[in-house]
Design an enzyme around this catalytic site. Structure first.
Site, short mmCIF file in Angstrom:
data_model
loop_
_atom_site.label_atom_id
_atom_site.label_comp_id
_atom_site.label_asym_id
_atom_site.label_seq_id
_atom_site.Cartn_x
_atom_site.Cartn_y
_atom_site.Cartn_z
N SER A 115 42.74 57.17 22.19
CA SER A 115 43.02 57.78 23.56
C SER A 115 41.69 58.30 24.15
O SER A 115 40.75 57.84 24.35
CB SER A 115 44.28 58.71 23.23
OG SER A 115 44.74 59.09 24.63
N ASP A 168 49.79 48.48 26.36
CA ASP A 168 49.43 49.79 26.74
C ASP A 168 48.95 49.94 28.19
O ASP A 168 47.95 49.25 28.68
CB ASP A 168 48.31 50.64 25.94
CG ASP A 168 47.71 51.84 26.37
OD1 ASP A 168 48.23 52.34 27.23
OD2 ASP A 168 46.46 51.96 25.92
N HIS A 215 50.44 52.69 23.33
CA HIS A 215 49.41 53.88 23.33
C HIS A 215 49.78 54.86 22.55
O HIS A 215 50.58 55.59 23.09
CB HIS A 215 49.03 54.26 24.86
CG HIS A 215 47.86 55.31 24.70
ND1 HIS A 215 46.76 54.77 25.32
CD2 HIS A 215 47.78 56.66 24.59
CE1 HIS A 215 45.87 55.73 25.07
NE2 HIS A 215 46.57 56.93 25.08
#
Length: 462
Positions: A176, A386, A439
Site C-alpha cells: 500500500s 484493487d 487491496h
C-alpha cells in the site's frame, strides 16, 4: 571494580527502556498452547536522542532461519500497524472470525504464512503507528524522508542486536502506501553500506504489494480501470478522455466539462468497495471499537454492543475481522504478553490516520531507477480487483522505467489454475497480478501469494 560499575550502569540503562530491548514470547492470549514458532517483540530507539521508540514483532523463519531471507515488513497507511500485516496478510496466526461474544478473540494458525520461507520483522512505522511512540511532541511528527532514515537506523540497530542474521539476504518489503517509502529505504540502506556504516546489511532487493508510486500514474489509472472492469459506460469513458486530456488529478478549475464528467464518474462508483470492487461495502472498524472495549467488562450482553451502531461491520463483512484486533490488542493480558511499555500507548489502532505526518516523496520512480542501475531484485505485485491502487497504474510506471522485457506477459499457475499474470524485465524486476485479489493481495489470496513469494525468493519463474 571500575568495570563492574560500568556494567552496572549499562544494565540500568538497558533496564530503563532507553536502549533496544526485546523479549521472547512463548504464549499469547487467545491462542491455545505454546506458539509453534519463535516470536519476539521489542523496541528500537531511533534518532540521536532515541525519542522515537519503534515497536516490532519478529518471527523467525519456520524453514531454514540460518539461510532464509530476512524481510523488513512495513504496512501502509501511513499509520497502519504492522500487526495488521501479521494477522491479516502474511503472518503465521490469524483470527478465527466468529461472532463476538464478549470473550477474547481466538487466534488460529495461518497455513499460508510467509514465515515458511523467510524471517520477518513487522515494524510499527512511522512513529504513532501501532505500539510505536514518541517521548516528545517534536519527535511525534514524521515524514516520508524521516521514516526512510529511521527505517535504516532501525534495521542496523536490530541487526547489531541480532548478529546471527547479518549474513542472511535482506529484502525491504511491504504494501500500500509503503510503496512510496520502500524503494527510498532500500536506497538508503545501499548507500549506507557503500559509506561504510555498521553493520553492513546484506540487502538484495525489495518487495512491494499493491503499492503506491506516483499519483500521476496511480490516480489517473482509476478511470481506465473502471472502464475495463465495466463500471462506467463507453460514452462516459470517451467523454472523460476527451474533456480531461487523460489527466484526472490536477484538473484545471476552469475546465467545467471535465469536472462535470468527473462528478458523474464519482457518483457512478458510489457504493462500490474500492479495496475490492466485488465485495460489499461494510462499516469501517475504526475508531469506535474503543467504545466496545469500555463497555465489554460492564455489560453481559456484549453482542448488542456491536449492533447499536449501523456503521459497525457485521459478521459477514471482511472488516468484521478488523474489529477483533481492537478488542485483542486493547486487552491488558495481551499487552503484558507482548511486553508493551505501560503508559506508552493508550488506545491501539489498526490504522491511525491521525498521526502528524507529511508526505514529502511525491514519486518513488527515481528510487526504482537508482536501484535498477545497482542491480537489485524486485517483486512488484497487484491484486487485480484493487481500485485503490489499480494494477494499470503500476504497469504504467514500470513501463516508464524503459527496461526491456525478458519474459513477456503470461499466466502463472497454482495447483493447475491461473493465479494471475506476470512479466519480467531486464532490471531484475518481476511484476505479477494476483487474480481475484484486492487491496492488499495476501489478505484475499493467501495460498497464491505464498506460492508467488516462494518461487521468487528461490529465483524461479513464477
Amino acid at each position: 571494580m571500575e568495570n563492574l560499575c560500568i556494567l552496572f550502569v549499562l544494565l540500568l540503562w538497558v533496564g530503563s527502556g532507553i536502549a533496544a530491548s526485546h523479549f521472547t514470547v512463548n504464549y499469547i492470549p487467545g491462542f491455545q498452547g505454546p506458539l509453534p514458532f519463535e516470536l519476539q517483540t521489542g523496541y528500537v530507539g531511533v534518532d540521536e536522542s532515541e525519542d522515537v521508540q519503534l515497536f516490532y514483532y519478529f518471527i523467525k523463519s519456520q524453514g531454514n532461519p540460518k539461510e532464509d531471507p530476512l524481510l523488513l515488513w512495513l504496512t501502509g497507511g501511513p499509520g497502519c500497524s504492522a500487526l495488521s500485516g501479521l494477522l491479516y496478510e502474511i503472518g503465521p496466526i490469524t483470527f478465527e472470525v466468529v461472532e463476538y461474544n464478549g470473550s477474547l478473540p481466538t487466534l488460529v494458525l495461518n497455513p499460508h504464512s510467509w514465515t515458511q520461507v523467510a524471517s520477518i520483522i513487522f515494524v510499527d512505522m512511522p512513529v504513532g503507528t501501532g505500539f510505536s511512540y514518541a517521548r516528545t511532541q517534536l519527535a511525534s511528527h514524521s515524514t516520508d524522508l524521516i521514516q526512510v532514515r529511521q527505517a535504516d537506523q532501525f534495521l542496523r540497530k536490530w541487526l547489531m542486536d541480532h548478529p546471527e542474521f547479518l549474513s542472511n539476504p535482506v529484502y525491504i518489503a511491504g504494501d500500500s502506501y509503503s510503496g512510496i517509502t520502500i524503494p527510498a529505504i532500500t536506497q538508503k540502506v545501499s548507500d549506507g553500506n557503500e559509506e561504510g556504516m555498521d553493520p553492513p546489511i546484506n540487502v538484495k532487493g525489495y518487495i512491494i504489494g499493491n503499492g503506491g508510486a506516483d499519483i500521476s500514474f496511480d490516480a489517473n489509472s482509476k478511470i481506465p480501470f473502471a472502464h475495463g472492469m465495466g463500471l462506467i459506460s463507453d460514452e462516459l469513458y470517451e467523454s472523460l478522455k476527451r474533456s480531461c486530456g487523460e489527466e484526472y488529478v490536477n484538473i484545471d478549475p476552469n475546465n467545467t466539462v471535465c469536472l462535470k464528467h468527473m462528478q458523474d464518474f464519482n457518483e457512478g462508483l458510489y457504493g462500490l468497495f474500492p479495496n475490492h470492487i466485488l465485495e460489499p461495502i461494510c462499516g469501517f472498524a475504526s475508531p469506535k471499537p474503543f467504545q466496545i472495549l469500555d463497555k465489554r467488562s460492564l455489560s453481559d450482553n456484549s453482542h448488542d454492543i456491536l449492533e447499536i451502531d449501523p456503521f459497525f461491520p457485521t459478521i459477514g463483512c471482511r472488516s468484521y475481522a478488523y474489529l477483533l484486533s481492537y478488542i485483542w490488542a486493547g486487552d491488558n493480558s495481551v499487552r503484558e504478553a507482548l511486553h508493551i511499555r505501560e503508559g506508552s500507548i493508550k488506545q491501539w489502532q489498526r490504522c491511525n490516520y491521525g498521526i502528524p505526518y507529511t508526505s514529502d516523496i511525491p514519486s518513488s520512480i527515481k528510487y526504482h531507477l537508482y536501484l535498477s542501475k545497482k542491480g537489485y531484485r524486485s517483486l512488484i505485485y497487484s491484486g487485480d480487483h484493487d481500485m485503490v491502487v489499480p494494477f494499470l497504474g503500476t504497469q504504467a510506471w514500470i513501463r516508464s522505467l524503459n527496461y526491456s522485457i525478458l519474459d513477456d506477459w503470461r499466466p502463472w499457475l497454482v495447483e493447475g489454475q491461473v493465479a494471475g499474470y506476470t512479466r519480467t524485465y531486464s532490471n531484475r524486476m518481476t511484476f505479477a497480478t494476483v487474480k481475484g485479489a484486492g487491496h492488499t493481495a495476501p489478505e484475499y489470496k493467501p495460498e497464491e501469494c505464498l506460492a508467488m513469494l516462494k518461487r521468487w525468493i528461490n529465483q524461479e519463474p513464477l
